[in-house]
Design a protein around this motif. Sequence first.
Motif, PDB file in Angstrom:
ATOM      1  N   ARG A  85       0.854  -1.132  -0.029  1.00 54.28           N
ATOM      2  CA  ARG A  85      -0.005  -0.018  -0.038  1.00 54.28           C
ATOM      3  C   ARG A  85       0.906   1.375   0.029  1.00 54.28           C
ATOM      4  NH1 ARG A  85      -5.376  -0.094   1.231  1.00 54.28           N
ATOM      5  NH2 ARG A  85      -4.995  -2.120   2.266  1.00 54.28           N
ATOM      6  N   ASN A 102      -9.597  -9.213  -4.430  1.00 51.48           N
ATOM      7  CA  ASN A 102     -10.995  -8.493  -3.777  1.00 51.48           C
ATOM      8  C   ASN A 102     -10.853  -8.968  -2.418  1.00 51.48           C
ATOM      9  OD1 ASN A 102     -13.159  -7.400  -4.884  1.00 51.48           O
ATOM     10  ND2 ASN A 102     -14.483  -9.195  -4.861  1.00 51.48           N
ATOM     11  N   SER A 103      -9.816  -8.623  -1.678  1.00 54.31           N
ATOM     12  CA  SER A 103     -10.219  -8.731  -0.134  1.00 54.31           C
ATOM     13  C   SER A 103      -9.319  -7.722   0.801  1.00 54.31           C
ATOM     14  CB  SER A 103      -9.157 -10.295   0.446  1.00 54.31           C
ATOM     15  OG  SER A 103      -8.854  -9.948   1.527  1.00 54.31           O
ATOM     16  N   SER A 104     -10.053  -7.300   1.720  1.00 49.60           N
ATOM     17  CA  SER A 104      -9.562  -5.995   2.405  1.00 49.60           C
ATOM     18  C   SER A 104      -8.070  -6.220   2.984  1.00 49.60           C
ATOM     19  CB  SER A 104     -10.670  -5.699   3.410  1.00 49.60           C
ATOM     20  OG  SER A 104     -11.056  -6.699   4.423  1.00 49.60           O
ATOM     21  N   LYS A 105      -7.776  -7.537   2.846  1.00 48.66           N
ATOM     22  CA  LYS A 105      -6.134  -8.166   3.586  1.00 48.66           C
ATOM     23  C   LYS A 105      -5.317  -7.479   2.943  1.00 48.66           C
ATOM     24  CE  LYS A 105      -8.275 -11.890   6.076  1.00 48.66           C
ATOM     25  NZ  LYS A 105      -8.142 -13.439   6.207  1.00 48.66           N
ATOM     26  N   PRO A 112      -4.270  -4.541  -0.659  1.00 48.63           N
ATOM     27  CA  PRO A 112      -4.589  -3.556  -1.370  1.00 48.63           C
ATOM     28  C   PRO A 112      -5.120  -3.867  -2.894  1.00 48.63           C
ATOM     29  CG  PRO A 112      -2.312  -3.358  -1.218  1.00 48.63           C
ATOM     30  CD  PRO A 112      -2.721  -4.256  -0.212  1.00 48.63           C
ATOM     31  N   GLN A 113      -6.239  -3.416  -3.242  1.00 50.82           N
ATOM     32  CA  GLN A 113      -6.709  -3.728  -4.450  1.00 50.82           C
ATOM     33  C   GLN A 113      -6.335  -2.695  -5.601  1.00 50.82           C
ATOM     34  OE1 GLN A 113      -7.852  -6.982  -4.621  1.00 50.82           O
ATOM     35  NE2 GLN A 113      -7.331  -7.033  -2.614  1.00 50.82           N
ATOM     36  N   ASP A 162      -7.091   0.625  -4.508  1.00 54.14           N
ATOM     37  CA  ASP A 162      -6.226   1.294  -3.342  1.00 54.14           C
ATOM     38  C   ASP A 162      -5.022   1.894  -4.088  1.00 54.14           C
ATOM     39  OD1 ASP A 162      -7.871   0.543  -1.073  1.00 54.14           O
ATOM     40  OD2 ASP A 162      -7.396  -1.376  -1.671  1.00 54.14           O
ATOM     41  N   GLY A 201     -15.269  -4.542  -6.879  1.00 53.94           N
ATOM     42  CA  GLY A 201     -15.350  -5.161  -5.757  1.00 53.94           C
ATOM     43  C   GLY A 201     -16.349  -6.278  -5.707  1.00 53.94           C
TER      44      GLY A 201
END
Length: 496
Positions: free
Chosen positions: A111, A140-143, A145-146, A149, A176
């Motif tokens: 990130r 596609n996970s908040s764990k 950065p996508q 982000d 998402g």
Amino acid sequence: MKLKSVSLFILAISLFSNQVQAAEKQQDPKPNILIILCDDLGYGDLECYGHPHIKTPHLNQLASQGMRLTDCYASAPVCSPSRAGLLTGRTPNRLGVYDWIPEGHPMHLKREETTIAQLLQQAGYDTAHVGKWHCNGLFNSSKQPQPGDHGFRHWFSTQNNAIPTHENPVNFVRNGEPVGEIEGFSCQIVVDEGIQWLTEKRDKQKPFFLHVCFHEPHERVASPPQLVEQYLNRSIYEDQAQYFANVANMDAAVGRLMKTLDEQQLSENTFVFFTSDNGPETLNRYGKGSRRSWGSPGVLRGMKLQIYEGGIRVPGILRWPGHITPGQKNTTPVCSVDLLPTLCALAAVSLPDERPLDGANLLPLFSGKPIQRTTPLFWNYYRANSTPRVAMREGDWKVVAHWSGPEGILPLGNNVNSISQQFIKNAKLTKFEIYNLKQDISEQHNLAWQEPDRLKELKQKLVEKYAAVQKEGPVWDTSDYEQEREKRLFPQKTKQ
């Protein structure tokens, strides 16, 4: 008297403001930016790069309208590192993206790294990514950065390849939300999304940055039957015809995208760069079900996963009407890590200064001036299929180096893990080879013995660069991933 002075001051401010506004109106608007990235497209796979059978009329036209680069490089000989290097202007090992990223792996583009999309978005650009992402393992996970982000307001992406093949893929995600199965072929689906964004979804009050990432011609290859039919008489096998048709289908998708720019009256103010993420895949490397990797490195030595030229030198086409003279062929070495500093200069954006950059601004190239490089072009891939693992190019000369780590790829397991990272972080460079690429494009003549002084100079620079990059690269905690992988591969063992 005071009232008169105040009036004169107000009048002066008003005149200055009018002059500033007039100057701003006279300035050219910031150019739009379109980057098109193919997956595993070889240096010799396009008609305008000498392929004897594949027809690529739209890319031929793009080259005739701009500049065809003969010495264009990807930032790595494998997928994820190459993409991360392109987005950040930094050689991928600095980022810790050491290899292609399997699904579920902790390795990702961090990130805190600064991308082209973030810089352009901050400068007032609308941004979109369509196609293959492959810069994280937890897609596609908040764990992790996508794409959103990393600066892309709109994204329509897959973690890695189109699944199950290029035909009717099921794994696209839009901002998402999983999309489900889409009828058609991946490159056309990706361009459909890009065209819809250009015509309906983007903020037309802003300049745009559109990053189009095709899955083609990476395995598993699938192509429209009518195109395959056209190549059957030019091929040895149907699988080869499938590959030829795959490249041709990608070319047709590029043609649709260029037509849209024309129809939307965007072509004249859009900077276009077309390239590939690495060299062509080796035939049958994936085994059963993936026998269609008939890509060509042309006259170059090596293929994908090698740091010889065939693994890293790729097609490169630039078009920017009014700034790049049409019909040029340029032999200057350029690399995808050059995009960030180039696009920052093009959009009048300040370069990020918190981390070392490895690219250079290419804008002088367009007016026939030399590029001002502060550091030579550099590549490092610990799992290279070639025995050398590290390379550097300076001018016409290239130096490649072996390392003190394992020679094969099997002892290091499947991708980045606790064992491989020990070598990535600590291995030393050993034997060196040097080549004059101007005289020996195929790297057939190692001149290390004939050019001892040049070898000494290049070796010193390479060792220093390698040490700096090696020191900066992070270490990933892969323990959980390794345990999960072992459970999948050896379920009986884990039950005991």
